[in-house]
Design a protein around this motif. Structure first.
Motif, short mmCIF file in Angstrom:
data_model
loop_
_atom_site.label_atom_id
_atom_site.label_comp_id
_atom_site.label_asym_id
_atom_site.label_seq_id
_atom_site.Cartn_x
_atom_site.Cartn_y
_atom_site.Cartn_z
N ALA A 224 0.83 -1.21 0.00
CA ALA A 224 0.00 0.00 0.00
C ALA A 224 0.86 1.26 0.00
O ALA A 224 0.59 2.21 -0.74
CB ALA A 224 -0.93 0.00 1.21
N THR A 249 -4.45 4.34 -7.35
CA THR A 249 -5.64 3.49 -7.17
C THR A 249 -5.28 2.19 -6.48
O THR A 249 -5.95 1.76 -5.53
CB THR A 249 -6.28 3.20 -8.53
OG1 THR A 249 -6.63 4.45 -9.17
CG2 THR A 249 -7.53 2.36 -8.36
N THR A 252 -4.31 2.81 -2.79
CA THR A 252 -5.49 3.11 -1.97
C THR A 252 -6.29 1.85 -1.68
O THR A 252 -6.73 1.62 -0.55
CB THR A 252 -6.37 4.15 -2.68
OG1 THR A 252 -5.61 5.34 -2.94
CG2 THR A 252 -7.58 4.50 -1.84
N ALA A 253 -6.48 1.02 -2.70
CA ALA A 253 -7.23 -0.23 -2.51
C ALA A 253 -6.54 -1.14 -1.51
O ALA A 253 -7.18 -1.75 -0.64
CB ALA A 253 -7.41 -0.94 -3.85
N ALA A 255 -4.46 -0.19 0.84
CA ALA A 255 -4.54 0.44 2.16
C ALA A 255 -5.88 0.14 2.82
O ALA A 255 -5.95 -0.14 4.03
CB ALA A 255 -4.34 1.95 2.04
N VAL A 256 -6.95 0.19 2.04
CA VAL A 256 -8.27 -0.16 2.57
C VAL A 256 -8.29 -1.62 3.03
O VAL A 256 -8.81 -1.95 4.11
CB VAL A 256 -9.36 0.10 1.51
CG1 VAL A 256 -10.71 -0.46 1.97
CG2 VAL A 256 -9.48 1.60 1.24
N ALA A 257 -7.70 -2.49 2.22
CA ALA A 257 -7.63 -3.91 2.59
C ALA A 257 -6.83 -4.10 3.87
O ALA A 257 -7.19 -4.91 4.74
CB ALA A 257 -7.03 -4.72 1.46
N VAL A 259 -6.45 -1.89 6.35
CA VAL A 259 -7.24 -1.40 7.48
C VAL A 259 -8.30 -2.41 7.87
O VAL A 259 -8.51 -2.71 9.06
CB VAL A 259 -7.86 -0.03 7.14
CG1 VAL A 259 -8.89 0.37 8.18
CG2 VAL A 259 -6.77 1.03 7.01
N ARG A 260 -8.99 -2.95 6.88
CA ARG A 260 -10.05 -3.93 7.18
C ARG A 260 -9.49 -5.16 7.85
O ARG A 260 -10.09 -5.71 8.78
CB ARG A 260 -10.79 -4.29 5.89
CG ARG A 260 -11.55 -3.13 5.27
CD ARG A 260 -12.30 -3.54 4.02
NE ARG A 260 -13.34 -4.52 4.31
CZ ARG A 260 -14.13 -5.05 3.39
NH1 ARG A 260 -13.98 -4.72 2.11
NH2 ARG A 260 -15.06 -5.93 3.73
#
Length: 529
Positions: A224, A249, A252-253, A255-257, A259-260
């Protein structure tokens, strides 16, 4: 509830008690050597940049990666290395990191192409990430007396500041006598005492209940961060484009993964619940943006002194001494001020001083004003490096203080690397824009290449060199304005998020947090997960 979400139901057996440390202060002296080296290695390359650029002929992008890949990989692997130390032992990890640092230093010193040097710098960053959490963990375990532990932690923070300040100066001394690769070889004699004396002077400790190391989280974090940094660097240097947009893109994707996944794990690599506290979040953002503001200008000034002002490496290093003195003086003054004044007020006063230094570098040229302006900037930013991690640790629950300390150090290192990446990329973009479109191939990439071409082209009367120097100066001034913007945003964040933090002083904070809060076995034993 999945297995990932299930907390550990049974604690591991207690760790084997470490033997008493007979000479903790001698052990501390050994530990402070690599601590100083870790931040010195961020800046030791700066004065060597013109020489390696002439020898290896990297592109502008490659030159930035050579400089900042070290900081990115240190920040990206710092937390996981602290977790690894929980499992294999902190002293053992320190030794592995020291060996790796020596090997990577030799590889960097004798690199024959930009790719090899970038790979060596990456290896240095990973080795540095193994060393830093080990030193802090061992210090916390060696000093059982709270006041002695607080003094040891204060010296550890000072060593970080000293390394950042003296790196360029050490580089100047070496370059005055040897080739550019010699700046990397200082890692060998610094690390050798650690290898030779660690077993005699340092204890060993493993976390009895370290939790699970989630390798997927490690991969997601790195995957990320690096695309996001690439997107920033490429956009700043070349403008918007398809490649940086795709990198942004993807980063960011991922990074979201990341965090989740952290929110689902019983033993997350990064406990995101800490960010619910505004003081913790404010302290980390202050470290991140404050170090970004500092390092962008500090990275460019040594090149200005040599390539634009025409100073020798030794003379340039000498003119960097005021900056080193400013950083050390600010670091030493901050604890006394923090005992009487709210930390936010100390940091804001420092940032006001730093903004005055940035204002000078945006409009004034010349060795003396630029050198003194850098000293003012480094003095003003010093409170951030001293108080940032202390505030983050103090805001965390006692059982999370180790994770807070590691996260604070990550923000510190990432900010240093971002300073080079963001402001360095902007300075490069300004340089290219200022250079005439009909300039010889390569001259629009870097100042070093332009100066080398100017010296070799028989028809050139020095006009190309003057154009390149003027373009680089414009890049430095623009980078200074951008750094001033980062400092101003940092001031707003400090006032918004940290102004309510009371003036507790550095010593109590160190006693209760970074050095191990009483009543918290994990923190007292120096775990940095």
């Amino acid at each position: 509830m999945t297995s990932e979400e299930t907390p550990r139901a049974q604690a591991a057996p207690p760790a084997k008690a470490a033997r008493p440390v007979r000479h903790p202060w001698l052990g501390l002296a050994v530990l402070l050597l690599p601590v100083t080296l870790m931040t010195a290695d961020l800046g030791v390359l700066w004065l060597a940049t013109p020489y390696l650029a002439a020898d290896l002929t990297p592109s502008g992008s490659e030159l930035l990666w050579i400089t900042d890949i070290y900081g990115f990989l240190t920040a990206g692997t710092l937390v996981v290395m602290g977790t690894l130390g929980d499992r294999i032992g902190r002293r053992r990890l320190l030794l592995f990191g020291s060996l790796g640092f020596i090997a990577a230093s030799v590889l960097a010193a004798y690199a024959t192409d930009p790719g090899t040097l970038i790979a060596a710098r990456a290896a240095l960053g990973i080795a540095g990430a193994a060393v830093l959490p080990s030193t802090l963990s061992l210090i916390s375990h060696m000093f059982t007396d709270a006041r002695q532990r607080a003094k040891a932690i204060a010296l550890w923070v000072t060593a970080l500041s000293v390394g950042l300040a003296v790196g360029p100066i050490a580089g100047g001394v070496l370059l005055n006598h040897w080739w550019w690769g010699s700046v990397f070889l200082i890692g060998v004699p610094v690390m050798l005492p650690v290898l030779l004396l660690a077993k005699a002077l340092l204890p060993e400790y493993r976390d009895p209940d370290p939790g699970r190391l989630d390798l997927l989280s490690v991969a997601l974090f790195l995957l990320a961060v690096l695309p996001l940094i690439y997107a920033v660097k490429d956009t700043a240097a070349h403008g918007p484009g398809l490649t940086p947009a795709l990198a942004l893109t993807a980063g960011t994707a991922l990074a979201v993964a990341f965090v989740r996944r952290q929110n689902r794990l019983a033993d997350p690599l990064l406990d995101l619940r800490l960010f619910r506290d505004r003081t913790f979040t404010g302290a980390l953002l202050t470290l991140l943006l404050g170090m970004t503001a500092l390092n962008g200008v500090e990275y460019l000034v040594p090149q200005y002194l040599q390539s634009v002002a025409g100073l020798s490496p030794l003379a340039a290093g000498t003119w960097l001494l005021p900056g080193a003195a400013g950083l050390v003086a600010g670091s030493q003054l901050t604890p006394a001020l923090a005992q009487r004044t709210r930390p936010a007020h100390v940091i804001l006063a420092g940032l006001a001083v730093a903004l005055a230094g940035y204002a000078v570098t945006t409009v004034v040229e010349g060795v003396v004003p630029v050198s003194l302006a850098l000293a003012v900037i480094m003095f003003g930013v010093a409170p951030i490096s001293v108080l940032g991690t202390t505030l983050a640790v103090g805001a965390a629950p006692p059982e999370k203080a180790g994770a807070a300390a590691a996260t604070g150090q990550t923000a510190y290192d990432l900010g240093l690397a971002l300073g080079i990446a963001v402001t360095g990329s902007v300075a490069t973009a300004v340089y290219r824009a200022e250079m005439p479109s009909d300039a010889p191939a390569g001259a629009r990439d870097t100042l070093g290449a332009a100066l080398d071409l100017s010296a070799r082209l028989p028809a050139d009367t020095g006009e190309l060199a003057q154009l390149a120097k003027s373009a680089f100066t414009s890049g430095l001034q623009t980078a200074s304005a951008l750094s001033a913007g980062f400092a101003a945003v940092t001031a707003v964040l400090v006032w918004t998020l940290l102004r309510g933090v009371p003036a507790t002083g550095t010593v109590p904070a160190a006693e209760e947090g970074a050095a191990g809060a009483p009543g918290s076995d994990r923190v007292r034993d120096g775990a940095t997960r």
